[in-house]
Design a protein around this motif. Structure first.
Motif, PDB file in Angstrom:
ATOM      1  N   ARG A   3       1.045  -1.250  -0.061  1.00 18.83           N
ATOM      2  CA  ARG A   3       0.466  -0.229   0.172  1.00 18.83           C
ATOM      3  C   ARG A   3       0.660   1.496  -0.337  1.00 18.83           C
ATOM      4  O   ARG A   3       2.258   0.991   0.237  1.00 18.83           O
ATOM      5  N   GLN A   6      -0.172   7.561   2.431  1.00 19.06           N
ATOM      6  CA  GLN A   6      -1.196   8.988   2.192  1.00 19.06           C
ATOM      7  C   GLN A   6      -1.629  10.145   3.142  1.00 19.06           C
ATOM      8  O   GLN A   6      -2.360   9.949   4.269  1.00 19.06           O
ATOM      9  N   GLN A   8      -2.288  13.490   4.847  1.00 19.59           N
ATOM     10  CA  GLN A   8      -3.326  13.901   4.594  1.00 19.59           C
ATOM     11  C   GLN A   8      -2.973  14.950   5.664  1.00 19.59           C
ATOM     12  O   GLN A   8      -2.895  15.324   6.701  1.00 19.59           O
ATOM     13  N   PRO A  82      -3.839   8.917   8.435  1.00 19.64           N
ATOM     14  CA  PRO A  82      -5.103   7.911   9.044  1.00 19.64           C
ATOM     15  C   PRO A  82      -5.838   7.164   7.762  1.00 19.64           C
ATOM     16  O   PRO A  82      -6.263   6.414   8.900  1.00 19.64           O
ATOM     17  N   HIS A  83      -5.088   6.041   7.094  1.00 15.83           N
ATOM     18  CA  HIS A  83      -5.712   5.833   6.442  1.00 15.83           C
ATOM     19  C   HIS A  83      -4.199   4.476   5.927  1.00 15.83           C
ATOM     20  O   HIS A  83      -4.375   3.760   4.984  1.00 15.83           O
ATOM     21  N   ASN A  84      -3.434   4.779   6.388  1.00 15.65           N
ATOM     22  CA  ASN A  84      -1.895   3.447   6.395  1.00 15.65           C
ATOM     23  C   ASN A  84      -1.633   3.276   8.173  1.00 15.65           C
ATOM     24  O   ASN A  84      -2.325   3.422   9.505  1.00 15.65           O
TER      25      ASN A  84
END
Length: 683
Positions: A3, A6, A8, A82-84
């Motif tokens: 992945r 990202q 943010q 937040p997405h990792n």
């Protein structure tokens, strides 16, 4: 699983951040690169680091010098990514007394420890993420260099489940038992499993509120469902999941007999040595203790102090380093040493203290010699396990300078005390996006330092701001706090006798205005984010030594750099070299920032940051001691806060009427904390 990171954020890099990011990314292209980021207080070093991670796209280990800073960095990274997978890896002991023997008084101290289950879960989550995905940031303390168990065994024992595959229910349950999951039909919690009809439900040790349900139709795995353990709500339907062991010291069943044979062989060899030396007492003691451990291992598969036999279970040879968190990371990872001038010496020195304690245990028959190999990494071993390294500090030390210039760790000499950022290759981040300048540093005579510091503190407190005061000893910190209190100031002290969580609460209460003056020794330095502090006073600043070195003084002065009214007073009767270098560096940074502000038309402003961030909130699992949400740290409405405030006031008055003043003070502080939160809500 591959992945991408990202990042943010609503903000863009500013000030020195863009050129620092560009230079660091270019410099870190080499997997063996070493770079220093000289970032002053308040310049956004964490934001710069996040952009470097985003551009490099490699797993990252961030090592902080203590739990407080690790918790702060963890929360900041969670917000930026937040997405990792952002994980937290620190010592899981709330309390730890290591096993030790004091020959002078013939005193043996048993190991005593209390494990924090929340931190243990987060440690397991860190290793599980590292083995399952590539977009991982682990924020750790120096505990990451201690033994952790073989990552190969940890991965091999994991149970992988794929939808549509052939799985017998009995085989699945045997695999769960091998990984130390226990069956719990009633007390279902992380690290357990239960059977529900044709389904097997597993609560992985690294999940706080997600249960995996495996729906079996005969010998076919029909569905994999992720559900909420409380409501049963369906959260996800993954194609494939991996169940990792409960803990990092799980061993295959076939390794136990070989390990026990190896332990017996070492015991026989050591007993012969002791008998030959005429040390019958030590021989009898060692034989009795080791045989008791072997009996427990045979009957229970576990014994107290099993980590001391790790060399035998892992098949390591004498002197071979233990497996650590670093062994779970891929070779291309980025290692970041935050506040490197403190963290790097810690990493290098841990093994010496551990060896000194183990030496007495081995010499006097309390442990086998192999116990010494259950230890932290040595400096050469640590350096061999890291590739690209970023040293982050406002005051990088001689070790970092030697390493980026290619010197071997063991070849470096003692620090010469000089602080000269121009004499080695670094990336500077001096300009703050907020426009804040380094605080003005003033020297005053030490003769009347206590009275003068008290007078200056009153003026700052009257303006609604906070004060830090640094002393040289615990006793002086306590006495000075008492003097301030008698003078009408709300003051507290902070030193090494204060528990980690209590330190975090003290710092939080200072920001909230529960009290106004914090007195400390060497704890009011690296990384503390206290924008409400407008005055830092350093007593006995001319007493040369570690606490008044150039590095210490620069770091201490930096605590006032987040407030537009920031000022530092050094009480000294002579201008030492450390004071001279501190003032020179402050002037250099002020000139750079002032020129930037003029060029871009920036008016300096105090940093604004929520007070609700708390390490205790992180470690307590977002609940108070009674299991209910902590009203002082949760986002509650004004009516609830007012009700709690009234309750605290009534409890304070009741305790005072009963002459229980200690309890009354606690209720008073709670009432003030709630008042501050109400003000923050605008009520």
């Amino acid at each position: 699983m591959s992945r991408n990171f990202q990042l943010q954020s609503e903000f863009l890099p500013k000030g020195d951040q863009p050129k620092a990011i560009e230079a660091l990314v270019a410099g870190m292209a080499d997997p063996a690169a070493r770079r220093i980021l000289l970032g002053v207080t308040g310049s956004g070093k964490t934001f710069t680091l996040a952009h470097v991670i985003q551009k490099l796209q490699v797993p990252t280990l961030v090592i902080a010098p203590n739990k407080t800073l690790a918790g702060q960095l963890y929360q900041e990274m969670k917000e930026l990514f937040p997405h990792n997978a952002v994980e937290y890896f620190v010592s899981y002991y709330d309390y730890f007394q290591p096993e030790a023997y004091i020959p002078s008084s013939d005193t043996f101290i048993e190991k005593d420890a209390r494990i924090n289950e929340q931190i243990d879960r987060m440690r397991n989550a860190a290793t599980a993420s590292l083995l399952a995905r590539s977009d991982v940031i682990v924020v750790a303390s120096v505990s990451c260099i201690y033994g952790l168990g073989d990552p190969g065994v940890y991965a091999d024992l994991a149970v992988t489940m794929t939808r549509g595959s052939k799985v017998r229910r009995e085989a699945l349950m045997r695999g769960l038992v091998r990984t130390q999951h226990s069956r719990a039909e009633v007390d279902f919690r992380p690290g357990t499993f239960r059977v529900r009809g044709s389904a097997v439900e597993v609560w992985p040790i690294h999940e706080r509120d997600r249960v995996w349900r495996f729906e079996l139709v005969g010998d076919d795995l029909d569905e994999i469902l992720v559900v909420d353990p409380l409501t049963g709500e369906l959260l996800d339907e993954p194609e494939r999941v991996t169940i990792y062991p409960v803990g990092h010291y799980v061993q295959p069943e076939d390794k136990m007999p070989n390990a026990m044979i190896s332990i017996r062989q070492e015991l026989d060899l050591r007993l012969r040595e002791l008998h030959k030396q005429g040390r019958e007492l030590e021989a009898e003691r060692l034989e009795r203790r080791t045989l008791a451990d072997l009996e427990d291992l045979e009957e229970l598969g576990f014994c107290s102090g099993i980590e001391n036999y790790s060399r035998h279970f892992e098949g390591r040879s004498e002197g071979q380093p233990p497996f650590t968190l670093l062994h779970y990371l891929p070779r291309n990872f980025l290692c970041v040493l935050d506040e490197s001038h403190v963290t790097l010496p810690q990493v290098y020195s841990m093994v010496r203290g551990d060896a000194a304690r183990k030496k007495s245990l081995v010499n006097y028959g309390f442990r086998l010699p192999s116990a010494v190999d259950n230890r932290p990494l040595q400096e050469e071993e640590f350096e061999s396990l890291v590739g690209r390294v970023m040293y982050v500090s406002a005051t990088p030390g001689y070790r970092e300078r030697g390493l980026i210039n290619g010197a071997a760790p063991g070849a470096m000499q003692d620090e010469d005390g000089d602080f000269s950022p121009g004499d080695y290759s670094i990336v500077e981040q001096v300009v703050r996006p907020t426009g804040l300048l380094d605080p003005m540093v003033e020297i005053r005579p030490a003769a009347a330092q206590v009275e003068d510091a008290c007078k200056e503190a009153r003026a700052v407190v009257a303006n609604g701001e906070r004060v830090l005061v640094t002393t040289l000893t615990k006793r002086s910190a306590e006495d000075l706090t008492e003097f301030f209190q008698e003078s009408g100031l709300r003051a507290r002290y902070l030193h090494s006798d204060i528990h980690t969580l209590e330190r975090a609460e003290l710092l939080r209460d200072l920001r909230l205005g529960v009290f106004d003056v914090l007195v400390g020794i060497n704890l009011l330095r690296e990384g503390l984010d206290l924008p409400e502090v407008a005055l830092v006073t350093v007593l006995d600043a001319d007493q040369e030594g570690f606490l008044r070195s150039t590095t210490s003084l620069i770091q201490t002065c930096g605590r006032a750099a987040r407030n537009v009214n920031g000022k530092v007073i050094l009480y000294a009767d002579k201008k030492t070299e450390a004071i001279r270098q501190t003032m020179a560096e402050a002037d250099r940074r002020r000139e750079i920032q002032h020129a930037y502000n003029l060029k871009h038309g920036i008016t300096p402003r105090t940093i604004r940051k929520k007070v609700s961030d708390s390490l205790s909130l992180l470690l307590s699992g977002e609940t108070g001691a009674d299991g209910e949400a902590d009203a002082t740290t949760s986002a509650l409405d004004a009516n609830t806060l007012q009700a709690r405030q009234t309750e605290s006031k009534q409890a304070m008055l009741k305790a005072a009427s009963e002459l229980d003043f200690e309890k009354a003070v606690k209720h008073r502080d709670e009432m003030r904390r709630l008042e501050a939160l109400l003000l923050e809500l605008g009520s």
